[in-house]
Write an enzyme that holds these catalytic residues in place. Structure first.
Site, PDB file in Angstrom:
ATOM      1  N   GLU A  37       0.876  -1.161   0.000  1.00  0.00           N
ATOM      2  CA  GLU A  37       0.000   0.000   0.000  1.00  0.00           C
ATOM      3  C   GLU A  37       0.922   1.223   0.000  1.00  0.00           C
ATOM      4  O   GLU A  37       1.814   1.311   0.852  1.00  0.00           O
ATOM      5  CB  GLU A  37      -0.834  -0.049   1.285  1.00  0.00           C
ATOM      6  CG  GLU A  37      -2.000   0.871   1.280  1.00  0.00           C
ATOM      7  CD  GLU A  37      -2.821   0.744   2.563  1.00  0.00           C
ATOM      8  OE1 GLU A  37      -2.790  -0.317   3.217  1.00  0.00           O
ATOM      9  OE2 GLU A  37      -3.488   1.731   2.902  1.00  0.00           O
ATOM     10  N   ARG A 263       4.495 -12.507  10.351  1.00  0.00           N
ATOM     11  CA  ARG A 263       5.286 -11.346   9.959  1.00  0.00           C
ATOM     12  C   ARG A 263       6.614 -11.341  10.693  1.00  0.00           C
ATOM     13  O   ARG A 263       6.780 -11.985  11.727  1.00  0.00           O
ATOM     14  CB  ARG A 263       4.517 -10.056  10.191  1.00  0.00           C
ATOM     15  CG  ARG A 263       4.155  -9.799  11.635  1.00  0.00           C
ATOM     16  CD  ARG A 263       3.084  -8.734  11.785  1.00  0.00           C
ATOM     17  NE  ARG A 263       3.419  -7.479  11.133  1.00  0.00           N
ATOM     18  CZ  ARG A 263       2.687  -6.918  10.156  1.00  0.00           C
ATOM     19  NH1 ARG A 263       1.611  -7.496   9.734  1.00  0.00           N
ATOM     20  NH2 ARG A 263       3.037  -5.771   9.641  1.00  0.00           N
ATOM     21  N   LYS A 273       3.976   0.914  10.065  1.00  0.00           N
ATOM     22  CA  LYS A 273       4.161   2.143   9.291  1.00  0.00           C
ATOM     23  C   LYS A 273       3.641   3.352  10.061  1.00  0.00           C
ATOM     24  O   LYS A 273       4.174   4.439   9.933  1.00  0.00           O
ATOM     25  CB  LYS A 273       3.455   2.017   7.934  1.00  0.00           C
ATOM     26  CG  LYS A 273       4.295   1.233   6.930  1.00  0.00           C
ATOM     27  CD  LYS A 273       3.694   1.300   5.542  1.00  0.00           C
ATOM     28  CE  LYS A 273       2.761   0.146   5.315  1.00  0.00           C
ATOM     29  NZ  LYS A 273       2.279   0.043   3.932  1.00  0.00           N
TER      30      LYS A 273
HETATM   31  P1  ATP Z   1      -0.589  -1.344   6.610  1.00  0.00           P
HETATM   32  O1  ATP Z   1      -0.929  -1.427   8.046  1.00  0.00           O
HETATM   33  O2  ATP Z   1      -0.354   0.033   6.124  1.00  0.00           O
HETATM   34  O3  ATP Z   1      -1.432  -2.200   5.702  1.00  0.00           O
HETATM   35  P2  ATP Z   1       1.458  -3.276   6.040  1.00  0.00           P
HETATM   36  O4  ATP Z   1       2.718  -3.396   6.804  1.00  0.00           O
HETATM   37  O5  ATP Z   1       0.506  -4.407   5.978  1.00  0.00           O
HETATM   38  O6  ATP Z   1       0.839  -1.971   6.595  1.00  0.00           O
HETATM   39  P3  ATP Z   1       1.460  -3.248   3.162  1.00  0.00           P
HETATM   40  O7  ATP Z   1       2.012  -2.214   2.267  1.00  0.00           O
HETATM   41  O8  ATP Z   1       0.013  -3.553   3.091  1.00  0.00           O
HETATM   42  O9  ATP Z   1       1.847  -2.815   4.598  1.00  0.00           O
HETATM   43  O10 ATP Z   1       2.305  -4.567   3.019  1.00  0.00           O
HETATM   44  C1  ATP Z   1       2.630  -5.164   1.801  1.00  0.00           C
HETATM   45  C2  ATP Z   1       2.931  -6.611   2.036  1.00  0.00           C
HETATM   46  O11 ATP Z   1       4.012  -6.770   2.942  1.00  0.00           O
HETATM   47  C3  ATP Z   1       1.748  -7.335   2.611  1.00  0.00           C
HETATM   48  O12 ATP Z   1       1.567  -8.543   1.920  1.00  0.00           O
HETATM   49  C4  ATP Z   1       2.119  -7.559   4.035  1.00  0.00           C
HETATM   50  O13 ATP Z   1       1.521  -8.711   4.535  1.00  0.00           O
HETATM   51  C5  ATP Z   1       3.641  -7.665   3.973  1.00  0.00           C
HETATM   52  N1  ATP Z   1       4.252  -7.256   5.230  1.00  0.00           N
HETATM   53  C6  ATP Z   1       4.069  -6.096   5.887  1.00  0.00           C
HETATM   54  N2  ATP Z   1       4.759  -6.079   7.049  1.00  0.00           N
HETATM   55  C7  ATP Z   1       5.405  -7.264   7.138  1.00  0.00           C
HETATM   56  C8  ATP Z   1       6.283  -7.865   8.101  1.00  0.00           C
HETATM   57  N3  ATP Z   1       6.648  -7.239   9.233  1.00  0.00           N
HETATM   58  N4  ATP Z   1       6.756  -9.109   7.845  1.00  0.00           N
HETATM   59  C9  ATP Z   1       6.417  -9.743   6.720  1.00  0.00           C
HETATM   60  N5  ATP Z   1       5.604  -9.241   5.776  1.00  0.00           N
HETATM   61  C10 ATP Z   1       5.091  -8.022   5.965  1.00  0.00           C
HETATM   62 MG    MG Z   2      -1.477  -4.033   4.557  1.00  0.00          MG
END
Ligand code: ATP
Ligand code: MG
Length: 563
Positions: A37, A263, A273
């Site tokens: 995102e 994660r 974030k």
């Molecule tokens: P938001 O809360 O803004 O959605 P997010 O960390 O989920 O934050 P995204 O941009 O939606 O951010 O994440 C993109 C991809 O990265 C998603 O598939 C998410 O599951 C993965 N991702 C995000 N944070 C982690 C993490 N700490 N470890 C592994 N994968 C992650």
């Molecule tokens: Mg997300």
């Protein structure tokens, strides 16, 4: 193509994919996706997801799409879009022409919403957001059906079209799925599919004023692209029944499968974030790319290589159980990489002048120094030696305790690649502080070997004073004082996370070192030239010290990085 080859060790997801390939599901095809995102910079947690998605694709001869999950216009910015693509490329991955956006599918998603309405599976709700929340029920109590739930299809179609046409204000109504307000899974209690947001979108401009929710957009975007395995983090496990409900109730062109994994959490680090944005907004760090940030931009500026991050992601493994990886393990990965790659140089962070009294004034000689003992092909460079040098202030003690083997009055030590020197005197200022050492050198010890087998207990790094170049050196430490900074992370900031050395003295071979280049400063750690460094104001960042607690622990106990 997917860019570099990465292969994570076998894990439960690769097992599922292997079975699907074997059974011929999706015709043996594998297509994954990375769906960020654009509401912040990517961090080391995202790197885990990137390596997993691109890695699975290349392992099974498939591909990985890149998709911006851009359904939230209020929080998204072009700055984030650019940084995210740049960071994924920097990590080594490539999506060719397969760059997609959830917003590419807004029209199709809208049409499918009309289909759901026609099928009696969606309705326009005029309850407020608060009322919807209040009637949602709890884990133990069912929710309450909305009084608008049984609106006629024609009325729903009319209202939804008016929502799109901008005839209602933000929050006045939403489109909800009509599933089951008594479902034990809260996500199935008539979830919201569309809300009104009278906001410009960075791609679709003012074309839309209704935007799909993540849950409604994600699975259908996967289906439209023909994604076979949609891999996401554990918090979406409870959303999977909804993901599948949409696929079951919409005439989608393919059937992706969602699989969740745990994660990445890292000690002494915040990864949300929202929290990272607070650090930036409240100026606790210099920006998203501050070298103390766990963002890929920060880590890169700190001096990490993409290879070291990929190696880290390959080692931490993929599972379903939440775990926290020791920050020292990330540092281990960069040390291991730079040990093989980084040229060795000498630099003095806290200079103390040394005058070699028996060395001729005005003379310079050039001594051979090995560029990288781990890599003979890196060759040898020449470092200038002269009568006036700098050594590290910490390498001298006037009145040393028993186990201090470095310089002190009367003590002989080796200068790396140069000579044995003996301290013969000390010059002090009027405050009694040592400002200069007087020494003699033994010309028979050139190169650092004594012909008579005489031993010294310390080898010091040094630079020749008239030849040295000046630099600012930034020494970084953990951003937080506690391994789990938690929700009051702002109170746990480490006040010593950045120490700036204003006037370091470096050997002249670093004069032309380009921004981004990496070195080992002997005895001090790995450093890289900051992106803003210029010949008139050189700036080096310390990536990591040389001390490797992790390697020791691993060796001693044979344990894994995950706690
Ligand atoms: P938001 O809360 O803004 O959605 P997010 O960390 O989920 O934050 P995204 O941009 O939606 O951010 O994440 C993109 C991809 O990265 C998603 O598939 C998410 O599951 C993965 N991702 C995000 N944070 C982690 C993490 N700490 N470890 C592994 N994968 C992650
Ligand atoms: Mg997300």
């Amino acid at each position: 193509m997917n860019g570099v080859e990465t292969k994570l060790p076998p894990n439960f997801i690769s097992t599922i994919v292997a079975e699907d390939v074997k059974s011929g599901k999706h015709g043996g095809r594998v297509l994954t996706r990375f769906p960020p995102e654009p509401n912040g910079y990517l961090h080391i947690g995202h790197a885990k997801s990137i390596c997993l998605n691109f890695g699975l694709a290349s392992e099974f001869g498939g591909l990985c799409n890149f998709r911006f999950d851009d359904t939230n216009p209020g929080k998204e910015e072009i700055e984030y879009v650019d940084s995210i693509m740049n960071d994924v490329r920097w990590l080594g991955f490539d999506w060719d022409e397969r760059l997609f956006h959830a917003s590419d599918y807004f029209e199709q998603l809208y049409k499918w919403a009309l289909d759901l309405i026609r099928d009696g599976k969606a309705f326009v709700d005029s309850l407020s957001a608060d009322e919807i929340r209040e009637t949602r029920g709890t884990l133990t109590e069912p929710g309450k059906e909305s009084p608008y739930r049984n609106r006629a299809v024609a009325e729903n179609l009319d209202l939804f079209q008016k929502m799109r046409a901008g005839e209602f204000e933000d929050g006045q109504c939403v489109l909800r799925a009509r599933i089951d307000m008594a479902s034990p899974n809260l996500n199935l209690r008539d979830p919201v599919l569309y809300r009104i947001r009278k906001m410009s979108h960075w791609r679709t401009g003012d074309k839309w004023c209704i935007y799909p929710m993540y849950d409604y957009a994600h699975g259908q975007s996967d289906a439209l692209e023909g994604i076979t395995h949609s891999i996401c983090t554990m918090e979406y496990e409870d959303h999977r029944p909804l993901y599948d409900w949409f696929l079951d109730n919409i005439n989608v062109p393919s059937r992706p499968r969602q699989i969740e994994f745990a994660r990445l959490n890292l000690s002494y680090t915040v990864m949300s974030k929202r929290k990272l944005l607070r650090l930036v907004r409240e100026r606790k760090v210099a920006g998203w790319d501050d070298p103390r940030m766990p963002t890929l931009a920060g880590i890169r500026r700190r001096g990490y290589t993409p290879e070291s991050i990929r190696a880290f992601c390959e080692r931490i493994g993929v599972g379903k159980k939440e775990s926290t990886v020791d920050l020292a393990f990330l540092e281990y990965s960069i040390r291991e990489d730079l040990n093989l790659k980084a040229p060795r140089v000498m630099g003095v962070l806290n200079p103390l002048k040394v005058v070699i009294e028996n060395y001729p004034e005005g003379q310079t000689e050039y001594l051979d120094a090995i560029n990288n003992p781990e890599d003979p092909s890196a060759g040898v460079r020449q470092v200038p030696f002269s009568r006036e040098l700098y050594v590290e202030r910490e390498d001298f003690m006037e009145d040393p305790p028993k186990k201090f083997y470095r310089l002190s009055p009367g003590r002989e030590v080796r200068l790396r690649y140069a000579y044995f020197i003996t301290c013969t005197g000390v010059v002090k200022n009027d405050k009694g502080e040592v400002v200069e050492l007087r020494c003699t050198y033994d010309s028979a010890t050139k190169g650092g070997d004594s012909p008579d087998g005489r031993k010294v207990k310390a080898t010091l790094h040094w630079v020749s004073a008239p030849h040295a170049i000046d630099a600012e050196v930034r020494l970084y430490d953990k951003l937080f004082t506690e391994p789990e900074p938690g929700d009051d992370f702002m109170e746990k900031l480490n006040p010593k996370s950045l120490e700036v050395v204003e006037a370091a003295k470096l050997e002249p071979s670093l004069e032309e070192a380009p921004p981004g280049s990496r070195y080992q400063f002997e005895r001090l750690g790995y450093f890289c030239v900051d992106q803003d460094s210029t010949p008139s104001r050189r700036v080096f960042n310390r990536t990591v010290t040389l001390r490797d607690t992790w390697a020791k622990v691993m060796k001693a106990e044979g344990i894994s990085p995950v706690k």
